[in-house]
Design an enzyme around this catalytic site. Structure first.
Site, PDB file in Angstrom:
ATOM      1  N   GLU A 119      72.461  36.042 109.279  1.00  0.00           N
ATOM      2  CA  GLU A 119      72.203  34.606 109.111  1.00  0.00           C
ATOM      3  C   GLU A 119      72.942  34.119 107.864  1.00  0.00           C
ATOM      4  OE1 GLU A 119      71.306  31.725 109.980  1.00  0.00           O
ATOM      5  OE2 GLU A 119      69.186  31.287 109.621  1.00  0.00           O
ATOM      6  N   ASP A 120      73.410  32.888 107.883  1.00  0.00           N
ATOM      7  CA  ASP A 120      74.110  32.375 106.706  1.00  0.00           C
ATOM      8  C   ASP A 120      73.150  32.070 105.558  1.00  0.00           C
ATOM      9  OD1 ASP A 120      73.000  30.201 108.064  1.00  0.00           O
ATOM     10  OD2 ASP A 120      74.763  28.920 107.886  1.00  0.00           O
ATOM     11  N   ASP A 123      66.544  28.687 104.786  1.00  0.00           N
ATOM     12  CA  ASP A 123      66.072  27.483 104.096  1.00  0.00           C
ATOM     13  C   ASP A 123      64.573  27.351 104.357  1.00  0.00           C
ATOM     14  OD1 ASP A 123      66.245  25.052 102.697  1.00  0.00           O
ATOM     15  OD2 ASP A 123      66.723  23.923 104.498  1.00  0.00           O
ATOM     16  N   PHE A 171      72.151  21.729  98.268  1.00  0.00           N
ATOM     17  CA  PHE A 171      72.810  21.813  99.560  1.00  0.00           C
ATOM     18  C   PHE A 171      74.155  22.497  99.391  1.00  0.00           C
ATOM     19  CE2 PHE A 171      74.740  20.857 103.559  1.00  0.00           C
ATOM     20  CZ  PHE A 171      73.665  21.021 104.419  1.00  0.00           C
ATOM     21  N   ARG A 184      83.304  24.161 106.350  1.00  0.00           N
ATOM     22  CA  ARG A 184      83.090  25.567 106.711  1.00  0.00           C
ATOM     23  C   ARG A 184      84.233  26.465 106.245  1.00  0.00           C
ATOM     24  NH1 ARG A 184      78.691  25.903 110.232  1.00  0.00           N
ATOM     25  NH2 ARG A 184      78.461  24.224 111.746  1.00  0.00           N
TER      26      ARG A 184
HETATM   27  P1  IMP Z   1      66.029  27.053 108.349  1.00  0.00           P
HETATM   28  O1  IMP Z   1      65.715  27.172 109.802  1.00  0.00           O
HETATM   29  O2  IMP Z   1      65.408  25.842 107.718  1.00  0.00           O
HETATM   30  O3  IMP Z   1      65.765  28.314 107.545  1.00  0.00           O
HETATM   31  O4  IMP Z   1      67.550  26.699 108.212  1.00  0.00           O
HETATM   32  C1  IMP Z   1      68.523  27.563 108.577  1.00  0.00           C
HETATM   33  C2  IMP Z   1      69.791  26.826 108.949  1.00  0.00           C
HETATM   34  O5  IMP Z   1      69.897  25.530 108.363  1.00  0.00           O
HETATM   35  C3  IMP Z   1      70.953  27.619 108.429  1.00  0.00           C
HETATM   36  O6  IMP Z   1      71.355  28.580 109.360  1.00  0.00           O
HETATM   37  C4  IMP Z   1      71.969  26.559 108.154  1.00  0.00           C
HETATM   38  O7  IMP Z   1      72.757  26.318 109.307  1.00  0.00           O
HETATM   39  C5  IMP Z   1      71.179  25.313 107.812  1.00  0.00           C
HETATM   40  N1  IMP Z   1      71.073  25.119 106.354  1.00  0.00           N
HETATM   41  C6  IMP Z   1      69.966  25.245 105.585  1.00  0.00           C
HETATM   42  N2  IMP Z   1      70.233  25.006 104.289  1.00  0.00           N
HETATM   43  C7  IMP Z   1      71.555  24.737 104.212  1.00  0.00           C
HETATM   44  C8  IMP Z   1      72.468  24.428 103.119  1.00  0.00           C
HETATM   45  O8  IMP Z   1      72.124  24.363 101.929  1.00  0.00           O
HETATM   46  N3  IMP Z   1      73.761  24.215 103.478  1.00  0.00           N
HETATM   47  C9  IMP Z   1      74.203  24.285 104.756  1.00  0.00           C
HETATM   48  N4  IMP Z   1      73.411  24.582 105.796  1.00  0.00           N
HETATM   49  C10 IMP Z   1      72.094  24.804 105.531  1.00  0.00           C
HETATM   50 MG    MG Z   2      74.400  24.353 109.799  1.00  0.00          MG
END
Ligand code: IMP
Ligand code: MG
Length: 192
Positions: A119-120, A123, A171, A184
């Protein structure tokens, strides 16, 4: 914004829309290399054991993980295969139904495999808390997570075993991460 007296970060015009560089190319390279070493050691043959482990399946969550995954797998010195999943993202305010909508599902069976989900950034944790139970229901031999970045906003039921960086609550873009699909391609991770 970057003043003329400073060296602009690499990546062309988009790089100059970034407020600050959080992790530069060198720092990312070193960290990915260390992650590759740790993952190799974890999944590698145990001392004294002579049975090869079931093959590693590295499962990338698109699109954000594409650059990280490409670099990471080249630092894992074990037999492995690569596949991807694409999960639909919901905007804020949409009630979690506990199920996950896969826009693209891995064509590779995970049954009996050691699955490493890549996973990148973690959040809110919504993506992982939906995807992990789905993958576990498919009976892999094991399931672990490697996240490049973790904001530590919430505690997850299953935390990533490997995390690249403890991310600031900003962000972040670049090295696969986007804002509205831009940024990206930047070779570093910056804050907007
Ligand atoms: P989560 O489901 O809220 O944990 O979010 C995960 C996804 O939200 C990641 O795989 C990202 O694609 C996107 N995301 C969350 N925070 C950021 C950020 O700071 N920059 C860019 N993408 C983010
Ligand atoms: Mg994204």
């Amino acid at each position: 914004m970057w003043s003329r007296s400073e060296e602009p970060p690499p990546g062309g015009p988009d790089a100059q829309r970034v407020r600050r560089v959080v992790y530069d190319e060198g720092r990312i390279r070193d960290r990915v290399e260390a992650l590759g070493r740790d993952i190799t050691a974890y999944y590698g043959p145990r001392e004294g054991g002579n049975h090869p482990p079931p093959g590693l399946l590295v499962l990338g969550l698109l699109k954000g993980s594409f650059i990280f995954l490409a670099d990471l797998v080249r630092k894992i010195e074990l037999p492995l295969q690569v596949d991807f999943v694409v999960v639909s993202s919901y905007g804020a305010g949409i009630e979690s139904s506990g199920r996950v909508d896969l826009l693209y599902d891995s064509a590779t069976s995970v049954v009996g495999r050691n699955v490493l989900l890549v996973e990148d950034i973690v959040d809110s944790g919504t993506t992982l808390s939906r995807l992990v139970p789905l993958l576990e229901s498919r009976k892999p031999a094991s399931l672990e997570i490697c996240a490049l970045l973790h904001k530590r906003i919430v505690a997850l039921e299953k935390e990533p075993r490997w995390v690249g960086f403890e991310a600031p609550e900003e962000f972040l873009v670049g090295y696969g991460l986007d804002h509205a699909e831009d940024f990206r391609h930047l070779p570093f991770i910056g804050s907007l």
